[in-house]
Design a protein around this motif. Structure first.
Motif, short mmCIF file in Angstrom:
data_model
loop_
_atom_site.label_atom_id
_atom_site.label_comp_id
_atom_site.label_asym_id
_atom_site.label_seq_id
_atom_site.Cartn_x
_atom_site.Cartn_y
_atom_site.Cartn_z
N ASN A 23 0.85 -1.19 0.00
CA ASN A 23 0.00 0.00 0.00
C ASN A 23 0.89 1.24 0.00
O ASN A 23 1.17 1.83 1.04
CB ASN A 23 -0.92 0.01 1.23
CG ASN A 23 -1.90 -1.14 1.23
OD1 ASN A 23 -2.71 -1.27 0.33
ND2 ASN A 23 -1.81 -1.98 2.25
N PRO A 24 1.36 1.67 -1.18
CA PRO A 24 2.26 2.81 -1.24
C PRO A 24 1.54 4.11 -0.87
O PRO A 24 0.34 4.27 -1.10
CB PRO A 24 2.72 2.83 -2.69
CG PRO A 24 1.65 2.12 -3.45
CD PRO A 24 1.11 1.08 -2.52
N ILE A 25 2.28 5.05 -0.28
CA ILE A 25 1.75 6.37 0.05
C ILE A 25 2.75 7.42 -0.41
O ILE A 25 3.94 7.14 -0.56
CB ILE A 25 1.47 6.52 1.56
CG1 ILE A 25 2.76 6.38 2.38
CG2 ILE A 25 0.42 5.53 2.03
CD1 ILE A 25 2.59 6.66 3.86
N ASP A 144 2.80 9.67 -6.42
CA ASP A 144 2.28 11.03 -6.39
C ASP A 144 1.23 11.19 -5.29
O ASP A 144 0.67 10.20 -4.79
CB ASP A 144 1.67 11.39 -7.74
CG ASP A 144 2.72 11.46 -8.85
OD1 ASP A 144 3.90 11.70 -8.52
OD2 ASP A 144 2.36 11.25 -10.02
N GLU A 145 0.93 12.41 -4.95
CA GLU A 145 -0.01 12.71 -3.86
C GLU A 145 -1.39 12.13 -4.12
O GLU A 145 -2.07 11.67 -3.22
CB GLU A 145 -0.11 14.23 -3.66
CG GLU A 145 -0.94 14.67 -2.48
CD GLU A 145 -0.25 14.46 -1.14
OE1 GLU A 145 -0.94 14.52 -0.11
OE2 GLU A 145 0.97 14.24 -1.12
N GLY A 146 -1.86 12.11 -5.36
CA GLY A 146 -3.16 11.50 -5.67
C GLY A 146 -4.32 12.39 -5.26
O GLY A 146 -4.17 13.57 -4.95
N ALA A 147 -5.50 11.79 -5.23
CA ALA A 147 -6.73 12.56 -5.01
C ALA A 147 -7.04 12.77 -3.54
O ALA A 147 -8.00 13.47 -3.21
CB ALA A 147 -7.90 11.84 -5.69
N GLY A 148 -6.29 12.17 -2.63
CA GLY A 148 -6.54 12.36 -1.21
C GLY A 148 -7.61 11.43 -0.67
O GLY A 148 -7.98 10.44 -1.31
N PRO A 149 -8.13 11.74 0.53
CA PRO A 149 -9.10 10.84 1.17
C PRO A 149 -10.36 10.66 0.34
O PRO A 149 -10.63 11.41 -0.61
CB PRO A 149 -9.42 11.57 2.49
CG PRO A 149 -8.28 12.50 2.72
CD PRO A 149 -7.79 12.90 1.36
N LEU A 150 -11.13 9.65 0.71
CA LEU A 150 -12.40 9.39 0.04
C LEU A 150 -13.27 10.63 0.09
O LEU A 150 -13.40 11.28 1.14
CB LEU A 150 -13.11 8.22 0.73
CG LEU A 150 -14.42 7.75 0.09
CD1 LEU A 150 -14.17 7.10 -1.27
CD2 LEU A 150 -15.13 6.78 1.01
N ARG A 151 -13.88 10.96 -1.03
CA ARG A 151 -14.74 12.14 -1.09
C ARG A 151 -16.20 11.73 -1.13
O ARG A 151 -16.54 10.65 -1.63
CB ARG A 151 -14.38 12.99 -2.32
CG ARG A 151 -13.01 13.63 -2.22
CD ARG A 151 -12.70 14.47 -3.44
NE ARG A 151 -12.51 13.65 -4.63
CZ ARG A 151 -12.19 14.13 -5.82
NH1 ARG A 151 -12.01 15.44 -5.99
NH2 ARG A 151 -12.01 13.34 -6.86
N PRO A 152 -17.10 12.59 -0.63
CA PRO A 152 -18.52 12.24 -0.56
C PRO A 152 -19.24 12.45 -1.88
O PRO A 152 -20.05 13.37 -2.04
CB PRO A 152 -19.05 13.18 0.52
CG PRO A 152 -18.18 14.40 0.40
CD PRO A 152 -16.81 13.88 0.03
N THR A 153 -18.94 11.62 -2.85
CA THR A 153 -19.59 11.73 -4.16
C THR A 153 -20.71 10.72 -4.27
O THR A 153 -20.59 9.57 -3.85
CB THR A 153 -18.58 11.49 -5.30
OG1 THR A 153 -17.97 10.21 -5.12
CG2 THR A 153 -17.49 12.55 -5.29
N GLY A 154 -21.83 11.15 -4.81
CA GLY A 154 -22.94 10.25 -5.08
C GLY A 154 -23.67 9.75 -3.85
O GLY A 154 -24.33 8.71 -3.91
N GLU A 254 -4.87 8.01 -0.31
CA GLU A 254 -5.84 8.12 -1.39
C GLU A 254 -6.97 7.11 -1.19
O GLU A 254 -6.74 5.92 -1.02
CB GLU A 254 -5.17 7.89 -2.74
CG GLU A 254 -6.11 8.08 -3.92
CD GLU A 254 -5.40 8.02 -5.26
OE1 GLU A 254 -6.04 8.32 -6.28
OE2 GLU A 254 -4.21 7.65 -5.27
N GLY A 255 -8.20 7.62 -1.21
CA GLY A 255 -9.37 6.76 -1.09
C GLY A 255 -9.64 6.26 0.32
O GLY A 255 -10.59 5.51 0.52
N PRO A 358 -10.09 0.82 4.66
CA PRO A 358 -9.01 0.69 5.63
C PRO A 358 -9.52 0.88 7.03
O PRO A 358 -10.44 1.64 7.27
CB PRO A 358 -8.05 1.81 5.21
CG PRO A 358 -8.40 2.10 3.80
CD PRO A 358 -9.86 1.83 3.65
N SER A 359 -8.87 0.21 7.98
CA SER A 359 -9.45 0.14 9.32
C SER A 359 -9.09 1.35 10.17
O SER A 359 -8.43 1.28 11.17
CB SER A 359 -8.98 -1.12 10.03
OG SER A 359 -7.58 -1.17 10.05
#
Length: 361
Positions: A23-25, A144-154, A254-255, A358-359
């Motif tokens: 799980n790379p970060i 890369d940094e990526g999109a960050g934490p899970l977002r509240p979409t949908g 990310e996510g 993730p826990s």
């Protein structure tokens, strides 16, 4: 001679034995976790071959795994703080095919590294025959940094009846009425009813609030895809993750998300002061919910006391995001638990996709 090392970061490896992070970060996230005193792992490689994996543990402890020529973890050195700004080895373990052999600890020590100061561990590469140069250059090859934490979409779409495409095939969403949850203390709790010591709570006015289930039906099963407590009859203006005071979304990858931890396959909405006996849970909650056609159950309180609305967690045990829908003036209008039975458009392109997260519970 090793004169340069490629550096990448990830979550703690656990039992993972591969040559790369499971799980790379990104570098920036690892730095934030370092500053917060959290755990993470650093992989030191040369020409795509792993040489050392360094784990940062709480309370200033460090662990270094050294790899052999076949890229297998062959040695484990545990360090503890010593004096001012130093680390001292207190355990040196050879990892053999049949287990572990703890050898006499040599006088191994080094400076306690600041973040990015990984040259301090380079001399230990010689323990496995990888001779480091007097000066070792570090090359950052982290993701890369990526999109960050899970977002509240949908979130609203979770409760839109109709056909759905799921990882298991076509299904249909139906809405179910799970009754009303009675709040007396001014705090709505979201928790596994079997583990209510640290629930996620949301401040709400005392009262009774309807609970709606999004039920995903696909022959031959029926599962709860999401659950919502409606506090105000007003569409949400914005969504936010339900957080405890000590939780920082900047420390999530990310996510990832902080969510309600589930260990009994069940989630519940209840007043934060509500307590439940183990016997009542077994007979009045877990047993009824074991039937496929019973997605939710109410555990009544006294005539004026708080009750409990429990429902099956779609994927069973794991961690699930809890979202607060805020009105335009910032009031909590609803609280939603997404049980992640099917992906949003965003999650289709995010590592991990649907399912328990993730826990960070």
């Amino acid at each position: 001679m090793i004169d340069s090392l490629d550096v990448s970061y990830g979550d703690m490896w656990g039992s993972h034995e591969g040559p790369t992070h499971p799980n790379p970060i990104p570098n920036a996230l690892a730095a934030r976790r370092h500053e917060a005193g959290m755990a993470y792992a650093v992989l030191l490689s040369s020409r795509e071959r792993p040489l050392a994996m360094v784990e940062r543990w709480p309370r200033g402890m460090w662990r270094v795994y050294l790899f052999d020529d076949a890229s297998r973890r062959a040695q484990m050195i545990d360090f503890k703080p010593f004096g001012t700004g130093m680390l001292l080895a207190h355990r040196n373990t050879r990892l053999t095919g049949g287990g572990e052999e703890t050898s006499t600890v040599e006088a191994l020590s080094c400076r306690a590294p600041e973040f990015g100061d990984w040259q301090v561990f380079a001399p230990f590469l010689a323990q496995q025959g990888h001779e480091p140069a007097p000066t070792v250059v570090l090359n950052d090859v982290s993701v890369d940094e990526g999109a960050g934490p899970l977002r509240p979409t949908g979130i609203e779409q979770l409760f839109a009846p109709g056909p759905r495409d799921t990882p298991d095939g076509p299904a249909v969403v139906e809405l179910g009425d799970a009754g009303a949850v009675r709040i007396t203390s001014g705090r709505l709790a979201v928790s596994d009813p079997g583990w209510v010591s640290e629930p996620r709570t949301v401040a709400v006015p005392p009262g009774e609030y309807p609970v709606t289930l999004a039920l995903l039906r696909r022959t031959p099963w029926l599962r709860v895809a999401a659950a919502k407590v409606t506090l105000l009859d007003v569409p949400p203006h914005a969504w936010e993750m339900a957080l405890r005071p000590d939780e920082d979304p900047e420390l999530l990858g990310e996510g990832e998300f902080y969510g309600v931890g589930v260990d009994t396959g069940t989630v519940a909405f209840m007043d934060a002061t509500r307590t439940v006996s183990e016997e009542a849970l077994d007979e009045e909650v877990f047993l009824p919910l074991s039937f496929d056609d019973r997605p939710s159950v109410e555990l009544p309180g006294t005539e004026t006391g708080p009750n409990l609305i429990a429902f099956s967690a779609g994927w069973g045990d794991g961690s699930y995001p809890v979202w607060i829908g805020r009105t335009e003036d910032g009031q909590a209008g609803c609280v939603v638990v997404d049980l992640r039975l099917y992906p949003s458009d965003e999650e289709k392109h995010v590592p991990g996709g649907p399912g328990p997260g993730p826990s960070h519970a």
